[in-house]
Design a protein around this motif. Structure first.
Motif, PDB file in Angstrom:
ATOM      1  N   VAL A 127      -5.939  -8.172 -10.409  1.00 35.10           N
ATOM      2  CA  VAL A 127      -4.755  -8.350  -9.547  1.00 35.10           C
ATOM      3  C   VAL A 127      -4.002  -9.639  -9.822  1.00 35.10           C
ATOM      4  CG1 VAL A 127      -5.805  -6.954  -7.726  1.00 35.10           C
ATOM      5  CG2 VAL A 127      -6.023  -9.443  -7.639  1.00 35.10           C
ATOM      6  N   ARG A 140       2.444  -7.493  -9.137  1.00 30.97           N
ATOM      7  CA  ARG A 140       1.479  -8.409  -8.524  1.00 30.97           C
ATOM      8  C   ARG A 140       1.394  -8.162  -7.022  1.00 30.97           C
ATOM      9  NH1 ARG A 140       2.847 -12.663 -11.219  1.00 30.97           N
ATOM     10  NH2 ARG A 140       4.463 -13.395  -9.782  1.00 30.97           N
ATOM     11  N   ALA A 141       2.542  -7.993  -6.375  1.00 31.20           N
ATOM     12  CA  ALA A 141       2.551  -7.718  -4.929  1.00 31.20           C
ATOM     13  C   ALA A 141       1.911  -6.367  -4.626  1.00 31.20           C
ATOM     14  CB  ALA A 141       3.980  -7.750  -4.407  1.00 31.20           C
ATOM     15  N   GLU A 144      -1.979  -6.702  -5.207  1.00 30.96           N
ATOM     16  CA  GLU A 144      -2.581  -7.554  -4.175  1.00 30.96           C
ATOM     17  C   GLU A 144      -2.637  -6.832  -2.828  1.00 30.96           C
ATOM     18  OE1 GLU A 144      -4.108 -10.336  -4.254  1.00 30.96           O
ATOM     19  OE2 GLU A 144      -3.389 -11.601  -5.897  1.00 30.96           O
ATOM     20  N   LEU A 145      -1.582  -6.092  -2.501  1.00 28.79           N
ATOM     21  CA  LEU A 145      -1.534  -5.414  -1.213  1.00 28.79           C
ATOM     22  C   LEU A 145      -2.539  -4.265  -1.145  1.00 28.79           C
ATOM     23  CD1 LEU A 145      -0.259  -5.229   1.559  1.00 28.79           C
ATOM     24  CD2 LEU A 145       1.541  -3.785   0.588  1.00 28.79           C
ATOM     25  N   TYR A 147      -5.351  -3.956  -2.798  1.00 28.43           N
ATOM     26  CA  TYR A 147      -6.704  -4.523  -2.732  1.00 28.43           C
ATOM     27  C   TYR A 147      -6.923  -5.294  -1.436  1.00 28.43           C
ATOM     28  CZ  TYR A 147     -10.796  -7.332  -3.948  1.00 28.43           C
ATOM     29  OH  TYR A 147     -12.036  -7.934  -3.944  1.00 28.43           O
ATOM     30  N   SER A 148      -5.893  -5.949  -0.925  1.00 29.89           N
ATOM     31  CA  SER A 148      -6.023  -6.723   0.309  1.00 29.89           C
ATOM     32  C   SER A 148      -6.296  -5.853   1.523  1.00 29.89           C
ATOM     33  CB  SER A 148      -4.736  -7.524   0.545  1.00 29.89           C
ATOM     34  OG  SER A 148      -4.680  -8.010   1.870  1.00 29.89           O
ATOM     35  N   SER A 149      -5.644  -4.677   1.570  1.00 27.55           N
ATOM     36  CA  SER A 149      -5.700  -3.865   2.789  1.00 27.55           C
ATOM     37  C   SER A 149      -6.303  -2.484   2.581  1.00 27.55           C
ATOM     38  CB  SER A 149      -4.295  -3.739   3.388  1.00 27.55           C
ATOM     39  OG  SER A 149      -3.740  -5.021   3.623  1.00 27.55           O
ATOM     40  N   VAL A 185      -3.186  -8.399   6.326  1.00 29.46           N
ATOM     41  CA  VAL A 185      -2.852  -8.617   4.922  1.00 29.46           C
ATOM     42  C   VAL A 185      -3.312 -10.022   4.540  1.00 29.46           C
ATOM     43  CG1 VAL A 185      -1.019  -8.687   3.185  1.00 29.46           C
ATOM     44  CG2 VAL A 185      -0.843  -7.116   5.136  1.00 29.46           C
ATOM     45  N   GLN A 188      -3.202 -14.152  -0.184  1.00 31.80           N
ATOM     46  CA  GLN A 188      -2.752 -13.983  -1.566  1.00 31.80           C
ATOM     47  C   GLN A 188      -1.714 -12.867  -1.656  1.00 31.80           C
ATOM     48  OE1 GLN A 188      -3.452 -15.917  -3.984  1.00 31.80           O
ATOM     49  NE2 GLN A 188      -5.288 -17.036  -3.356  1.00 31.80           N
ATOM     50  N   ALA A 189      -1.957 -11.784  -0.910  1.00 31.94           N
ATOM     51  CA  ALA A 189      -1.003 -10.677  -0.901  1.00 31.94           C
ATOM     52  C   ALA A 189       0.307 -11.081  -0.234  1.00 31.94           C
ATOM     53  CB  ALA A 189      -1.614  -9.466  -0.189  1.00 31.94           C
ATOM     54  N   LEU A 193       3.906 -10.982  -1.928  1.00 25.63           N
ATOM     55  CA  LEU A 193       4.983 -10.217  -1.308  1.00 25.63           C
ATOM     56  C   LEU A 193       6.232 -11.079  -1.112  1.00 25.63           C
ATOM     57  CD1 LEU A 193       2.901  -8.168   1.270  1.00 25.63           C
ATOM     58  CD2 LEU A 193       4.403  -7.181  -0.474  1.00 25.63           C
TER      59      LEU A 193
END
Length: 306
Positions: A127, A140-141, A144-145, A147-149, A185, A188-189, A193
């Protein structure tokens, strides 16, 4: 085109018409029924079964065993049996059969395959994209999103601008059955974003509300996301291609590993039934077993002795 020597041609044609006109099934589902039934009628043809009164549970069971030996998966066999039951129910209504010969038969159990996951280091490697152009920031956003949520592919593709709350670090997603849930969230995400939203306006169409868009300014499709992740897997030097659901699985596994709270992970993933979430307890156990094998002196001795 159906071979004239195949049995039950008229009856199969009537069933096809029933699926299309009365059940109004999609062409793809109709084709699935046709493929399943073709296997059984090939068996009938081979065994000279040309009349309905020749079909019984034994003939269906023998064909089931034959397909199983040929390597058909448990999932495919269950679908095959379901197709046969539907056809036989139709035959009973038409007066061709007196009972359903497939009703009490069971397909072999489906072996549950554990989902593939990335470990924490691999997930970070994937990511953490470099670059600062339009697509770099978007990708990237996006990664990250997910995997984050722990978002599903359809959930992340369907997000609109108003679904993200950067101030409170929350996202509202619409999952299966049009059910919504609000998820946290990670920082990092959120940072990714913010960077993405700063350049999103460069390409977005005036009426487009989608959070993630293409370079042409329209909502990114499911397939485009899948293909993009395949490309990024090579760019990030991953051992194997990473698909969106692998990031979701990794999120779930890492959350369970850290918290041990199965109900929490169920809520975050949006699973209606906790049994769906329990697959990650097996993943967690596999991780613990692997660590044990690597770290425990007695486990190491046994391994070297073998």
């Amino acid at each position: 085109m159906t071979d004239a020597t195949e049995p039950f041609i008229d009856e199969r044609t009537a069933f096809d018409s029933y699926l299309r006109s009365e059940k109004q099934l999609s062409p793809r589902t109709q084709e699935s029924y046709a493929r399943d039934l073709k296997k059984f009628f090939a068996y009938c043809q081979h065994h000279n079964i040309t009349q309905f009164d020749q079909i019984n549970a034994q003939s269906v069971r023998q064909n089931l065993a034959q397909l199983h030996r040929a390597g058909l998966s448990g999932k495919s066999l269950r679908r095959w049996l379901s197709s046969l039951r539907a056809f036989f129910r139709f035959a009973i209504r038409r007066g061709w059969l007196k009972y359903n010969p497939a009703e009490d038969l069971q397909a072999p159990k489906i072996e549950k395959k554990l989902p593939k996951v990335l470990d924490a280091d691999q997930a970070s490697q994937f990511v953490e994209l470099s670059g600062d152009n339009f697509l770099d920031r978007r990708d990237r956003a996006l990664l990250e999103l997910i995997y984050s949520s722990g978002l599903r592919l359809a959930e992340v593709a369907g997000l609109n601008i108003q679904d993200i709350d950067l101030q409170d670090a929350l996202v509202v997603v619409t999952g299966k059955g049009s059910k919504t849930r609000t998820l946290p969230v990670g920082k990092q995400a959120i940072a990714a974003l913010r960077q993405w939203l700063a350049v999103r306006t460069q390409a977005v169409s005036a009426d487009e509300q989608a959070l993630f868009i293409t370079a042409r300014g329209r909502r990114i499709s499911h397939r485009a996301i899948q293909l993009r992740l395949q490309q990024l897997s090579q760019r990030q030097s991953m051992d194997n291609p990473v698909h969106p659901h692998m990031l979701r699985h990794s999120f779930a596994s890492h959350m369970l590993e850290s918290s041990g709270d199965l109900r929490l992970v169920q809520e975050l993933l949006g699973h209606a039934n906790i049994s769906t979430t329990q697959v990650y307890t097996h993943l967690d156990f596999q991780h613990l077993a692997k660590v044990y094998d690597q770290a425990h002196p007695r486990a190491q001795r046994k391994k070297s002795g073998d």
